[in-house]
Design an enzyme around this catalytic site. Structure first.
Site, short mmCIF file in Angstrom:
data_model
loop_
_atom_site.label_atom_id
_atom_site.label_comp_id
_atom_site.label_asym_id
_atom_site.label_seq_id
_atom_site.Cartn_x
_atom_site.Cartn_y
_atom_site.Cartn_z
N LYS A 341 0.82 -1.21 0.00
CA LYS A 341 0.00 0.00 0.00
C LYS A 341 0.86 1.26 0.00
CE LYS A 341 -4.01 1.83 -0.20
NZ LYS A 341 -4.71 1.70 -1.47
N VAL A 342 1.96 1.26 0.74
CA VAL A 342 2.87 2.40 0.76
C VAL A 342 4.17 1.96 0.10
CG1 VAL A 342 4.10 4.07 2.18
CG2 VAL A 342 1.81 3.30 2.86
#
Length: 346
Positions: A341-342
């Site tokens: 996600k990051v």
């Protein structure tokens, strides 16, 4: 079972409404910074960079300011100082935790720029680093492919445009959430959706093209096809496509064409669909009204919105297409391989 991606893209009308209500009062803060600047520098990576492409076209075409993409490597790798006096630096990151983006915004401030951040991460390092933080109200997004965080970024950039004096109507933005809600329903009911999914399931790649305000949408749709469906997808302006890459469009490499229902780039998009089909390639439309639909092999509906704000809805049928195509290919759209996600870059 409903995927997280499908659930979260269905939350976009409410997320957009919250974001618009929260950020429209910030136009005065943006205008204050704008009075001390001449041009806009956009700092982003990935889906946020595609959102920045929309921001660039918006501020140039409707606010009369030069918009340019930053090269974060100049700040983080080359560590080169540049005179950024008179520049408004706008850093965009869904999480607000990508170190490269935070470092580049700090660098821009140190070079004399005024600073704005766009992030879904309230209290994140990026939000804290900016003079004005535009915090989107997407809520937690669990699926790796960005849906509601992407469209709320576009909403924040629309507010940025208003603060910079864009000659657009605020009411167009306010009716966006209801338009997106109707668009989700219309897309999922469209007989073109299963047809396009089935035909794309039989190819290994596609070209995704748009121009002007819709260019960022083409880039984002191509990225989603690559990351969630593992297909080779090129996102190109149709002007660049005609300079050579059009040669790859054939029966096994279809063209996906995105356009608002009106605006100066629509005739060229229709002409490109006609050219692709004359070469024996399928052409699939997203938006573009009746004109693009008639020129394409099949087409998904677009939002009934003016060109300047159309990309906030135009990506939604693409998101639905990608989610359906991933499942058709036996891929979990929520957790594409090799992605988190990051993403941290150096």
């Amino acid at each position: 079972m409903t995927s997280l991606m499908r659930a979260e893209l269905g939350q976009q009308p409410d997320a957009l409404r919250r974001t618009i209500d929260a950020l429209l009062p910030r136009t005065a803060d943006i205008a204050k910074l704008a009075a001390e600047t001449r041009q806009v520098l956009f700092i982003a990576r990935g889906s946020s960079d595609n959102a920045a492409a929309y921001g660039r076209y918006l501020v140039e075409s409707r606010a009369g300011r030069l918009g340019t993409p930053a090269a974060p490597s100049i700040a983080t790798t080359y560590r080169r100082k540049i005179d950024l006096s008179g520049v408004l630096a706008v850093a965009i990151s869904q999480s607000g935790k990508t170190e490269e983006i935070v470092e580049t915004l700090d660098w821009a401030a140190g070079c004399g720029a005024r600073t704005v951040s766009v992030t879904n991460g309230a209290g994140s390092p990026l939000a804290e680093a900016a003079e004005v933080a535009l915090i989107t109200q997407a809520g937690e997004e669990k699926a790796v492919p960005a849906t509601k965080t992407y469209t709320t970024q576009l909403a924040a950039l629309s507010v940025l445009g208003l603060g910079l004096g864009a000659d657009v109507a605020e009411d167009d933005l306010r009716r966006l959430p209801d338009e997106v809600a109707g668009l989700i329903e219309a897309t999922e009911a469209s007989p073109a959706l299963p047809r396009i999914v089935e035909e794309l399931a039989g190819v290994t790649g596609a070209v995704v093209s748009g121009r002007g305000i819709a260019f960022g949408t083409a880039l984002e749709l191509a990225l989603k096809i690559k990351e969630a469906c593992y297909l080779h997808a090129m996102g190109l302006s149709y002007a660049d496509l005609l300079h050579g890459p059009i040669a790859v469009v054939d029966a096994k490499t279809p063209a996906l064409l995105v356009a608002a229902d009106s605006g100066p780039t629509l005739p060229g998009t229709i002409a490109l669909a006609e050219r692709a089909r004359s070469a024996g390639a399928p052409a699939y439309g997203v938006g573009g009204g009746d004109g693009l639909a008639a020129a394409c092999s099949a087409a998904l509906p677009g939002p009934g919105l003016p060109e300047w704000v159309a990309p906030l809805g135009l990506i939604v049928p693409g998101q639905i297409l990608v989610e359906n195509l991933a499942r058709r290919l036996g891929i979990d759209p929520d957790v594409p391989r090799g992605l988190n996600k990051v993403t941290q870059t150096t």
